[in-house]
Design a protein around this motif. Sequence first.
Motif, short mmCIF file in Angstrom:
data_model
loop_
_atom_site.label_atom_id
_atom_site.label_comp_id
_atom_site.label_asym_id
_atom_site.label_seq_id
_atom_site.Cartn_x
_atom_site.Cartn_y
_atom_site.Cartn_z
N VAL A 1 1.50 4.70 -6.09
CA VAL A 1 2.61 4.46 -5.16
C VAL A 1 3.87 5.15 -5.65
O VAL A 1 4.57 5.82 -4.88
N THR A 2 4.18 5.01 -6.94
CA THR A 2 5.42 5.61 -7.47
C THR A 2 5.40 7.13 -7.37
O THR A 2 6.45 7.77 -7.24
N LYS A 3 4.20 7.72 -7.40
CA LYS A 3 4.09 9.17 -7.29
C LYS A 3 4.10 9.64 -5.84
O LYS A 3 4.24 10.84 -5.58
N SER A 4 3.96 8.71 -4.91
CA SER A 4 3.85 9.07 -3.50
C SER A 4 5.18 9.02 -2.75
O SER A 4 5.31 9.61 -1.68
N SER B 1 0.84 -1.19 0.00
CA SER B 1 0.00 0.00 0.00
C SER B 1 0.88 1.24 0.00
O SER B 1 2.08 1.18 0.28
N ILE B 2 0.26 2.39 -0.29
CA ILE B 2 0.97 3.66 -0.24
C ILE B 2 1.48 3.92 1.18
O ILE B 2 2.61 4.36 1.39
N GLN B 3 0.63 3.63 2.16
CA GLN B 3 1.00 3.89 3.55
C GLN B 3 2.24 3.08 3.95
O GLN B 3 3.15 3.61 4.62
N GLU B 4 2.29 1.82 3.56
CA GLU B 4 3.44 0.98 3.88
C GLU B 4 4.69 1.46 3.15
O GLU B 4 5.80 1.44 3.70
N ALA B 5 4.53 1.92 1.92
CA ALA B 5 5.66 2.44 1.16
C ALA B 5 6.21 3.71 1.81
O ALA B 5 7.44 3.89 1.92
#
Length: 221
Positions: free
Chosen positions: A146-149, A106-110
Motif C-alpha cells: 500500500v505504501t508503495k502504491s 486495500s490498495i484499491q481503496e487507498a
Amino acid sequence: MAKKELHIISTGEQTMDELVHIAACTHQYVDYIHVREKNWSAKQLYEVIGRLVEAKVPLSKIILNDRVDVAWARGVSGVQLAHHSMDVKSVYEAYKGLRIGKSVHSIQEALAAEREGADYVLFGHLFDSGSKLGLQPKGVEELSRVTKSVDLPVIAIGGIKPEHVENVLGAGAAGIAVMSGVFRSVNPVYSVKEYTAEMKRFHRTSSWTNRQNKLFIMRGG
C-alpha cells in the motif's frame, strides 16, 4: 527523514470523563488524538471537544471520527472518514482547510482516497486485534504494498504493539495509530512513552543507516 506520527484513538468504551483524562495526560507525547465515539450524539461530541480544550488539549491535535459537521463547528484539526461517512471529495470541496483522513483496507481503496483528495489514509488492521475478532489481519507485507502504491501518508492501525513499531515503520508507514494499547491501558502515559521510545529508536537507526549509505555512494562504493 520526515517525523513519523503517533495517533491515539478512543475505543468507545470510556466515559467522557475518562476520555478527557487520558487525552489530557498523553497529548504532549502524541501527534493526534482521534475521538471515535460512534454511539455519542452530535451534542456529546461537541461537548467533549470543549472539555478537551479546557483540559489544554490543542485543537490542532484533535481529529473527530465521521462527524464532519461537528469537526467544522468546533475547529478541530481534521476528520477521519469511514466507509459510511461522507465521501472524501465532498468533504474536501465543502470544508476547506479540514485535514481529511480516510480509513481503507486495500490498495484499491487507498488509491481511490488519494484521487478524491484525502490528506492521508488509515490502513489496517495489521495484526490480530480485539476490535476485529474473526477478521484476517492484513500484515506488514500488505502494508508495504500500500505504501508503495500511493503518494499520500499511510498511517498503520490494528493490534500494533511497541515491539511491532520497527517493522511497521520500516514498511513505509508514515506513522502508527493505537487504540486499546493506550486507551485500555492501566497506565496510558507509560504505554504512550513505550511507543514513542520505539519510534525514536527507529528514527535514529534509519538516520544512521541513511548517512552510511550516502557516504558509501560518495566514496564510489
